[in-house]
Design a protein around this motif. Structure first.
Motif, PDB file in Angstrom:
ATOM      1  N   ALA A 221      -3.045  75.144-122.955  1.00  0.00           N
ATOM      2  CA  ALA A 221      -2.188  74.160-123.641  1.00  0.00           C
ATOM      3  C   ALA A 221      -1.177  74.843-124.556  1.00  0.00           C
ATOM      4  CB  ALA A 221      -3.048  73.177-124.430  1.00  0.00           C
ATOM      5  N   ALA A 222      -1.572  75.960-125.151  1.00  0.00           N
ATOM      6  CA  ALA A 222      -0.649  76.692-126.032  1.00  0.00           C
ATOM      7  C   ALA A 222       0.547  77.230-125.260  1.00  0.00           C
ATOM      8  CB  ALA A 222      -1.390  77.831-126.731  1.00  0.00           C
ATOM      9  N   TRP A 223       0.357  77.554-123.992  1.00  0.00           N
ATOM     10  CA  TRP A 223       1.444  78.092-123.163  1.00  0.00           C
ATOM     11  C   TRP A 223       2.267  77.001-122.496  1.00  0.00           C
ATOM     12  CZ3 TRP A 223       2.970  82.974-123.381  1.00  0.00           C
ATOM     13  CH2 TRP A 223       2.081  83.913-123.905  1.00  0.00           C
ATOM     14  N   PHE A 224       1.692  75.805-122.420  1.00  0.00           N
ATOM     15  CA  PHE A 224       2.373  74.686-121.763  1.00  0.00           C
ATOM     16  C   PHE A 224       2.413  73.486-122.715  1.00  0.00           C
ATOM     17  CE2 PHE A 224       0.831  77.376-118.376  1.00  0.00           C
ATOM     18  CZ  PHE A 224       1.929  77.442-117.529  1.00  0.00           C
ATOM     19  N   PRO A 225       3.331  73.518-123.703  1.00  0.00           N
ATOM     20  CA  PRO A 225       3.372  72.458-124.718  1.00  0.00           C
ATOM     21  C   PRO A 225       3.701  71.073-124.154  1.00  0.00           C
ATOM     22  CG  PRO A 225       5.211  73.990-124.994  1.00  0.00           C
ATOM     23  CD  PRO A 225       4.310  74.573-123.945  1.00  0.00           C
ATOM     24  N   LYS A 226       4.265  71.001-122.950  1.00  0.00           N
ATOM     25  CA  LYS A 226       4.549  69.700-122.345  1.00  0.00           C
ATOM     26  C   LYS A 226       3.305  69.103-121.696  1.00  0.00           C
ATOM     27  CE  LYS A 226       9.416  70.640-121.380  1.00  0.00           C
ATOM     28  NZ  LYS A 226      10.416  70.823-120.314  1.00  0.00           N
ATOM     29  N   GLY A 227       2.202  69.862-121.691  1.00  0.00           N
ATOM     30  CA  GLY A 227       0.932  69.340-121.188  1.00  0.00           C
ATOM     31  C   GLY A 227       0.744  69.462-119.691  1.00  0.00           C
ATOM     32  N   LYS A 228      -0.272  68.794-119.236  1.00  0.00           N
ATOM     33  CA  LYS A 228      -0.688  68.851-117.821  1.00  0.00           C
ATOM     34  C   LYS A 228       0.347  68.265-116.869  1.00  0.00           C
ATOM     35  CE  LYS A 228      -5.212  67.954-119.575  1.00  0.00           C
ATOM     36  NZ  LYS A 228      -6.241  66.954-119.697  1.00  0.00           N
ATOM     37  N   ASP A 229       1.237  67.423-117.393  1.00  0.00           N
ATOM     38  CA  ASP A 229       2.245  66.783-116.537  1.00  0.00           C
ATOM     39  C   ASP A 229       3.553  67.562-116.493  1.00  0.00           C
ATOM     40  OD1 ASP A 229       0.517  64.672-115.889  1.00  0.00           O
ATOM     41  OD2 ASP A 229       1.027  63.646-117.770  1.00  0.00           O
ATOM     42  N   ASP A 230       3.579  68.729-117.106  1.00  0.00           N
ATOM     43  CA  ASP A 230       4.776  69.583-117.082  1.00  0.00           C
ATOM     44  C   ASP A 230       5.129  69.874-115.618  1.00  0.00           C
ATOM     45  OD1 ASP A 230       6.623  71.688-117.143  1.00  0.00           O
ATOM     46  OD2 ASP A 230       5.674  72.652-118.863  1.00  0.00           O
ATOM     47  N   PRO A 231       6.343  69.534-115.175  1.00  0.00           N
ATOM     48  CA  PRO A 231       6.710  69.769-113.774  1.00  0.00           C
ATOM     49  C   PRO A 231       6.750  71.257-113.403  1.00  0.00           C
ATOM     50  CG  PRO A 231       8.585  68.927-115.012  1.00  0.00           C
ATOM     51  CD  PRO A 231       7.405  68.869-115.925  1.00  0.00           C
TER      52      PRO A 231
END
Length: 162
Positions: A103-113
């Motif tokens: 989550a720290a690497w993908f702040p847009k979350g699980k729905d990040d395209p």
């Protein structure tokens, strides 16, 4: 391929190391970068989150063959695994492997395209495990230097797969 027992042995060697160096081919030149394991068990496939736009993704589309290396010098553990990489967008797997580190690497979350999973199916590998202390290893090296046609006994080494 390897047996279920051997897969457990490999997992025991790499699970605490967590970070492996992924080697891909970048225009016919090997290139390595660190990748963090996200799974809690190993069945012959390794999983890593990555950005769909990452260079490693383009490199694995050109050449699916990859190598992963794990090492823990303190414990004398070295593992090299070779296999094929592909992307997997299965939302159930993304949910399963999602954690605060990711989550720290993908702040847009699980729905990040741009979010995807890199799935690496392991076909072959080799591992080394020192069975003795560093002092004993130094003794083995010194002993081998004094004896003709002798090599140091540094512990376990095993190949598997092709």
């Amino acid at each position: 391929m390897s047996s279920p027992e051997h897969k457990q042995k490999i997992w025991k060697l790499i699970k605490d190391i967590k970070v492996g160096m992924l080697v891909t081919n970048d225009h016919d030149m090997p290139r390595a970068r660190p990748m963090h394991l996200v799974q809690e068990e190993y069945d012959g496939t390794l999983w890593f989150f990555t950005r769909r736009s990452a260079e490693k993704v383009f490199e694995t589309r050109q050449d699916h063959d990859v190598c992963l290396s794990f090492s823990d010098q303190e414990d004398g553990v070295y593992v090299s695994l070779s296999g094929t990489a592909s992307l997997n967008d299965n939302p159930d797997l993304i949910e399963k492997y999602w954690n605060p580190f990711v989550a720290a690497w993908f702040p847009k979350g699980k729905d990040d395209p741009d979010l995807t999973l890199m799935e690496i199916k392991i076909h072959m590998g080799e591992h080394w495990k020192a069975n003795e202390s560093k002092v004993y290893q130094l003794y083995e090296i010194a002993k081998a230097n004094f004896k003709k046609n002798a090599t140091p006994d540094m512990g376990e080494n095993e190949k598997f797969g092709h």
